[in-house]
Design a protein around this motif. Structure first.
Motif, PDB file in Angstrom:
ATOM      1  N   GLY A  83      -4.632 -12.719  12.443  1.00  0.00           N
ATOM      2  CA  GLY A  83      -3.669 -12.601  11.351  1.00  0.00           C
ATOM      3  C   GLY A  83      -4.233 -11.871  10.155  1.00  0.00           C
ATOM      4  N   GLY A  84      -3.337 -11.331   9.354  1.00  0.00           N
ATOM      5  CA  GLY A  84      -3.751 -10.561   8.193  1.00  0.00           C
ATOM      6  C   GLY A  84      -4.062  -9.122   8.573  1.00  0.00           C
ATOM      7  N   ARG A  85      -4.684  -8.404   7.666  1.00  0.00           N
ATOM      8  CA  ARG A  85      -5.027  -7.012   7.918  1.00  0.00           C
ATOM      9  C   ARG A  85      -6.318  -6.664   7.184  1.00  0.00           C
ATOM     10  N   TRP A  86      -7.057  -5.739   7.778  1.00  0.00           N
ATOM     11  CA  TRP A  86      -8.261  -5.223   7.155  1.00  0.00           C
ATOM     12  C   TRP A  86      -7.908  -4.004   6.317  1.00  0.00           C
ATOM     13  N   VAL A  87      -8.423  -3.955   5.124  1.00  0.00           N
ATOM     14  CA  VAL A  87      -8.222  -2.813   4.242  1.00  0.00           C
ATOM     15  C   VAL A  87      -9.590  -2.282   3.828  1.00  0.00           C
ATOM     16  N   ASP A  88      -9.795  -0.975   3.988  1.00  0.00           N
ATOM     17  CA  ASP A  88     -11.040  -0.337   3.564  1.00  0.00           C
ATOM     18  C   ASP A  88     -10.807   0.383   2.249  1.00  0.00           C
TER      19      ASP A  88
END
Length: 215
Positions: free
Chosen positions: A9-14
């Motif tokens: 769940g959620g998301r990775w942000v760079d």
């Protein structure tokens, strides 16, 4: 900035270091304000953001330390490999200061059966070993002279291909520098190497949106 779904769940942000402050301000604005505990932000609406320092940054325990750490210049080594293609570079901050990109033919898998399949498999294995040896020679030439100056080694592409290159005994000195971050990149080219530097320098953030209100 780039974003992708996170397992669980959620998301990775760079987020590039130069844009971190603006990202933090926007997170607080989007979620009605926020509080921080360590490297985790929690919005008034329940959204969370867990920040991870970029490769080569010194250990930090709070946002103030992270803000300071990401602004410090770092020298990074990069190794990207897929099948018969390899890209090796040294980056100072956002710039690649030295690099080498090479390709080595490795035959694709075949649907043939019997002896033909075994012959093709042996040939493909030999080609892959030759590609790994050539990749190791490039790493040795570019990164070993820099080993004392590198803050971290960041790898990406195909993990099997990267591991085969770094398995060369003479490259063992790089093992302590290898960061756990593994970059998902296409077949290595010079442009891909430039993009990989941005990913290697980024602050990685796990963002989880607030749970929807019960209807």
């Amino acid at each position: 900035m780039s974003a992708r779904p996170a397992a669980g769940g959620g998301r990775w942000v760079d987020v590039p270091p130069e844009r971190l402050e603006r990202w933090l301000e926007n997170f607080a604005s989007r979620h009605g304000g926020c509080v921080s505990e360590g490297l985790t932000l929690t919005g008034t609406d329940g959204a969370t953001a867990e920040l991870s320092p970029p490769p080569g940054a010194p250990p930090v325990t709070d946002l103030a330390g992270l803000r300071q750490a990401v602004q410090q210049p770092r020298r990074l080594g990069l190794l990207l490999a897929r099948k018969g293609a390899v890209a090796v570079g040294v980056a100072e901050g956002p710039e690649v200061v030295t690099s080498k990109v090479d390709t080595h033919y490795v035959q694709g898998r075949t649907a043939a059966g019997g002896w033909s399949q075994q012959r093709f498999a042996r040939r493909r294995d030999n080609q892959a070993k030759a590609a790994a040896a050539d990749g190791a020679a490039i790493v040795e030439r570019l990164l070993l002279p820099e080993v004392r100056a590198l803050a971290a080694l960041v790898t990406g592409g195909d993990r099997t291909a990267v591991d085969a290159i770094l398995a060369a005994p003479r490259l063992a000195v790089l093992a302590p520098l290898r960061h756990e971050r593994f970059l998902d990149v296409p077949e290595p080219r010079r442009a891909v190497l430039d993009e990989a530097v941005a990913l290697a320098r980024a602050v990685r953030i796990l963002v989880r949106d607030p749970a929807p209100a019960a209807g």
